[in-house]
Design an enzyme around this catalytic site. Structure first.
Site, short mmCIF file in Angstrom:
data_model
loop_
_atom_site.label_atom_id
_atom_site.label_comp_id
_atom_site.label_asym_id
_atom_site.label_seq_id
_atom_site.Cartn_x
_atom_site.Cartn_y
_atom_site.Cartn_z
N TYR A 1 40.97 44.57 49.58
CA TYR A 1 41.32 44.32 50.83
C TYR A 1 40.98 42.74 51.53
O TYR A 1 42.34 41.99 52.38
CB TYR A 1 42.34 44.87 51.81
N HIS B 1 38.31 52.34 43.31
CA HIS B 1 39.42 52.57 43.83
C HIS B 1 40.76 52.61 43.35
O HIS B 1 41.36 53.43 43.56
CB HIS B 1 39.79 51.06 44.31
#
Length: 264
Positions: A48, A99
Site C-alpha cells: 500500500y 499477502h
C-alpha cells in the site's frame, strides 16, 4: 466492540479500518479520526506504500496493527518486516500476513517458516496469511505444524468463498474479509437496499453488519470522516435471521473482483 479469539490465544477486534488505496500523505488523519471514533484495528501492507503515514496516525499503543509481506520478499521476510517496522515506527506488529501465496514463485512455504521465526522473536505477535486457498494452507501447516491465526480473503455478499470459510473454521482460523462491501453495484442491489430502508440503515452498514453477524472479521476502507463514522456505527445494526439469509443467497461463484490466488 467485539473481539475474536485467535487460535494462538490472543484476541483481535472484529471490526477494523482498512487503508488500501489511501495515499501515504493522506492516511495519518484518517487513522486518527478512526481511532477517535473507537476503531482499535488498523490494516495496512507494504504494497500500500502508506505504512509511514499509518504509523504517524497511530496515537495509541493499544491499537491492533496488521501489515503484510508482498511476494517479491518471500525469500527475505525478516528484512521486509524490519523495513515495515521502521516505517511504522514500531518494534513489532500485532499481525503479520503473507499477502498472497504467489504459487508461481514457489516460496510461500519458506516465507511461512520465516513468519513463525518472527513470531517466536516477538516481532509479530500473531501471524497469518491473506488470499490463501485450502491447498496453500495445507502446504504451510504440513511443513511447520503451525496454523495461521487469520486468513484475510476477498469476501462480500456476491463472492463468499464458502469453501475457504469452511476450511478456516475447521482449522480454527479467523476469516477476515477484504473488499467487504463488494463493488458499488452491490450497495445498489435491491436485496440490500430493501433491508437498509426497512431498518433505517445505510446499505454499507447492512453489509458490514452481515459480516459481523457471520462471525467474520471485517476491515472496510473509508477515507473521509462521514464514512468512517457510518462504518463504525454498523455495529449498532441488528439483522434478522431472514435478512442474513437473504444476503447469503446473493453468493455468486463467479463474483470474484480481485486476482485469483492461483494465478497472482
Amino acid at each position: 466492540m467485539t473481539d475474536l479469539t485467535l487460535n494462538d490465544g490472543r484476541t483481535m477486534p472484529q471490526l477494523g479500518l482498512g487503508t488500501y488505496q489511501i495515499p501515504d500523505s493522506q492516511v495519518a488523519p484518517v487513522v486518527r479520526a478512526g481511532l477517535d471514533l473507537g476503531f482499535r484495528l488498523v490494516d495496512t501492507a507494504a504494497l500500500y506504500h502508506n505504512e509511514r503515514g499509518v504509523g504517524e496516525g497511530l496515537a495509541h499503543d493499544d491499537v491492533w496493527l496488521t501489515t503484510k509481506l508482498w511476494h517479491d520478499r518471500h525469500g527475505d521476510a525478516a528484512g521486509a518486516l524490519d523495513e515495515s517496522l521502521a516505517l511504522l515506527g514500531r518494534d513489532h506488529v500485532d499481525l503479520y500476513l503473507i499477502h498472497w501465496p504467489h504459487p508461481a514463485g514457489g516460496q510461500f512455504v519458506d516465507a511461512w517458516k520465516a513468519l513463525v521465526a518472527l513470531r517466536d522473536a516477538g516481532k509479530a505477535r500473531s501471524i497469518g496469511v491473506s488470499n490463501f486457498l485450502p491447498e496453500h494452507l495445507d502446504a504451510i501447516i504440513a511443513s511447520t505444524g503451525v496454523t495461521p491465526a487469520v486468513n484475510q480473503i476477498e469476501l462480500h455478499p456476491t463472492f463468499q468463498q464458502r469453501d475457504v470459510q469452511a476450511y478456516n473454521s475447521d482449522h480454527g482460523i479467523v476469516t477476515q474479509s477484504w473488499s467487504p462491501l463488494g463493488q458499488g453495484e452491490t450497495l445498489k442491489d435491491e436485496r440490500i437496499t430493501r433491508i437498509a430502508e426497512r431498518i433505517g440503515a445505510t446499505p454499507a452498514q447492512v453489509i458490514i453488519a452481515w459480516h459481523l453477524a457471520k462471525g467474520l472479521s471485517v476491515i472496510p476502507k473509508a477515507a473521509d470522516p462521514a464514512h468512517l463514522e457510518s462504518n463504525w456505527r454498523a455495529q449498532e445494526v441488528s439483522l434478522s435471521a431472514e435478512d442474513v439469509a437473504a444476503i447469503d443467497a446473493m453468493d455468486d461463484p463467479k463474483g470474484r473482483m480481485g486476482p485469483n490466488p492461483r494465478e497472482l
